[in-house]
Design an enzyme around this catalytic site. Structure first.
Site, mmCIF file in Angstrom:
data_model
loop_
_atom_site.group_PDB
_atom_site.id
_atom_site.type_symbol
_atom_site.label_atom_id
_atom_site.label_comp_id
_atom_site.label_asym_id
_atom_site.label_seq_id
_atom_site.Cartn_x
_atom_site.Cartn_y
_atom_site.Cartn_z
ATOM 1 N N ASN A 14 1.022 -1.156 0.103
ATOM 2 C CA ASN A 14 0.070 0.044 0.039
ATOM 3 C C ASN A 14 1.112 1.147 0.042
ATOM 4 O OD1 ASN A 14 -1.803 1.918 0.695
ATOM 5 N ND2 ASN A 14 -2.625 1.163 2.531
ATOM 6 N N ARG A 96 -2.777 -1.702 -3.481
ATOM 7 C CA ARG A 96 -3.760 -0.614 -3.296
ATOM 8 C C ARG A 96 -3.422 0.447 -4.425
ATOM 9 N NH1 ARG A 96 -5.011 3.286 1.574
ATOM 10 N NH2 ARG A 96 -6.817 3.991 1.039
ATOM 11 N N HIS A 184 -11.737 5.584 -0.595
ATOM 12 C CA HIS A 184 -11.691 4.946 0.936
ATOM 13 C C HIS A 184 -12.477 3.828 0.598
ATOM 14 C CE1 HIS A 184 -10.834 8.415 3.503
ATOM 15 N NE2 HIS A 184 -9.710 7.679 3.191
ATOM 16 N N ARG A 244 -6.185 18.353 4.875
ATOM 17 C CA ARG A 244 -7.117 18.844 3.744
ATOM 18 C C ARG A 244 -8.127 19.681 3.930
ATOM 19 N NH1 ARG A 244 -7.169 12.938 0.999
ATOM 20 N NH2 ARG A 244 -5.714 12.226 2.537
ATOM 21 N N GLU A 382 -7.690 -2.209 5.629
ATOM 22 C CA GLU A 382 -7.770 -2.243 4.047
ATOM 23 C C GLU A 382 -6.712 -3.451 3.621
ATOM 24 O OE1 GLU A 382 -6.904 1.855 4.888
ATOM 25 O OE2 GLU A 382 -8.415 2.500 3.343
#
Ligand code: ADP
Length: 407
Positions: A14, A96, A184, A244, A382
């Site tokens: 990832n 990913r 996501h 962000r 994940e």
């Protein structure tokens, strides 16, 4: 693959903008975790830490910045993987990949053609996609026999209608791919799969899942399918995040360009790295630090973070036509009872009452008896989802014999 007769493993990579996380699992849908680790602070002072299944550290290493970029980091991870596996075969490597465009609504086995397509999506995710593709290319060169699988952050949201995905822009831009993709997805996919296993009735109901980590978004899920999400064309939209902005009046961008004469690069830096909890507090992007800070700016940043979540929960509830369950996940969602409690207070109008004791303890069920809207804490994973998909794809690919390869 039941019982893992080959003794084979699945590796997961990832790669983010400043880190490459990795994990090794025994093959199988719920195959045991063997090792997990990460190389972090790439571009600054790269360092690696690897732990075994019990969380015990097995390796720590440091490099100077000149010694290690993403590609070299991948090579170091492969080298370490070989040592840790001590000859145990690897069936494949799952990655990913942030963007699968409009083409991929599920993970895909990577070949030259797929890799080329994924390269065309770089302009849609310039800060993430190149980092995701670098390890794939490095492995394709170093070990061309190794099966590789791409698992996309966008794929889970491909179930959304055009209505949910379109911006009110001229058609030509929509046709060129300027639309909402949502991100996501691997986290939401994992949560939905976990609920389907553990609480099947809840899994089929109308859910809002709140992935609250450094990156943060909400997803409206109906019958296990994404119907709306707060992230859009990029991972900037929607909720306020660690660094962000989240949703921003596009007029602000025009102001920054025309009045402040800011360049695209400077605006990018502002929106991705200098805003959010960090920008508003002027202290930190990290929720733990802000919770401990006595400064009023820290409290203001948290209040705005929570307010934006509550507002967007309203929007997700509208997209679903009502909501039955609210699920908290990721770093803040899983570990910060205060954020859950504050968000829940803003959701009283939806019929949510928390059981504050259960919430404080971070139990799976955190709503009070009789609460119309139910609330849950479900840790996401994940990497596990990527390992699962990789194993499944390799097992079902036409002609696949699941022959172990050497890492
Ligand atoms: P990423 O998006 O980088 O994977 P994570 O999901 O790890 O991020 O979430 C990181 C965020 O979770 C940080 O803001 C961190 O402060 C917060 N966090 C982690 N543990 C706690 C805790 N015990 N209490 C409050 N916040 C926490």
């Amino acid at each position: 693959m039941e019982g893992n007769p080959t003794g084979g493993c699945i590796a997961v990579l990832n790669a983010g903008s400043s880190s490459v996380k990795f994990a090794l699992y025994e093959a199988g849908d719920n195959g045991a975790l063997l090792f997990r680790g990460q190389v972090e602070q790439l571009g600054l002072a790269p360092r690696m830490k690897v732990v075994d299944a019990r969380g015990e550290t097995v390796t720590r290493r440091k490099w100077t910045n000149e010694q290690l970029d993403h590609r070299r980091a991948t090579e170091e991870i492969l080298k370490l993987g070989r040592e840790l596996l001590a000859g145990r075969p690897v069936l494949g490597i799952g990655h990913r990949v942030v963007h699968g465009g409009m083409r991929f609504d599920a993970p895909a086995r990577i070949d030259g053609e797929v890799l080329k397509y994924l390269g065309t999506l770089v302009p849609l995710a310039p800060l993430h996609q190149p980092h995701n593709l670098a390890p794939i290319e490095a492995i394709a060169e170093a070990a061309p026999q190794m099966p590789q699988v791409a698992c996309f952050d966008t794929a889970f949201h491909r179930s959304q209608t055009a209505l949910a995905g379109n911006f009110a822009l001229p058609r030509e831009l929509t046709d060129a791919g300027v639309r909402r993709y949502g991100f996501h997805g691997l986290s939401y996919d994992y949560i939905v799969a976990h609920l389907a296993e553990t609480m099947p009735v809840l899994a089929r109901s109308r859910l809002i899942i709140a992935h609250l980590g450094n990156g943060a978004s909400l997803c409206a899920v109906d019958e296990g399918k994404s119907v709306a999400s707060t992230m859009g064309f990029t991972a900037l939209d929607g909720l306020m995040m660690g660094t962000r902005t989240g949703a921003l009046d596009p007029g602000v961008l025009l102001y920054l360009m025309m009045e402040r004469r800011m360049s695209a690069k400077n605006i990018e830096d502002l929106l991705y790295r200098k805003s959010g909890l960090l920008g508003v507090s002027g202290i930190s992007s990290d929720m733990r630090t802000l919770r401990q800070s006595p400064e009023p700016e820290a409290a203001e940043a948290i209040a705005l973070f929570v307010y934006r979540i509550v507002r967007e929960i309203g929007s997700m509830a509208a997209a679903l036509g009502g909501v039955d369950g609210l699920v908290f996940t990721a770093g803040i969602g899983e570990n910060d009872p205060a954020t859950r409690s504050e968000v829940a207070a803003g959701c009283r109008w939806l019929g949510l009452t928390l059981d504050e004791e259960r919430n404080r303890r971070g139990e799976t069920r955190i709503h009070a008896e009789g609460s119309r809207l139910t609330a849950w804490v479900v840790p996401t994973d994940e990497e596990r989802m990527i390992a699962r998909y990789t194993g499944r794809i390799l097992a079902t690919a036409p002609g696949s014999t699941l022959r172990p390869a050497v890492l």
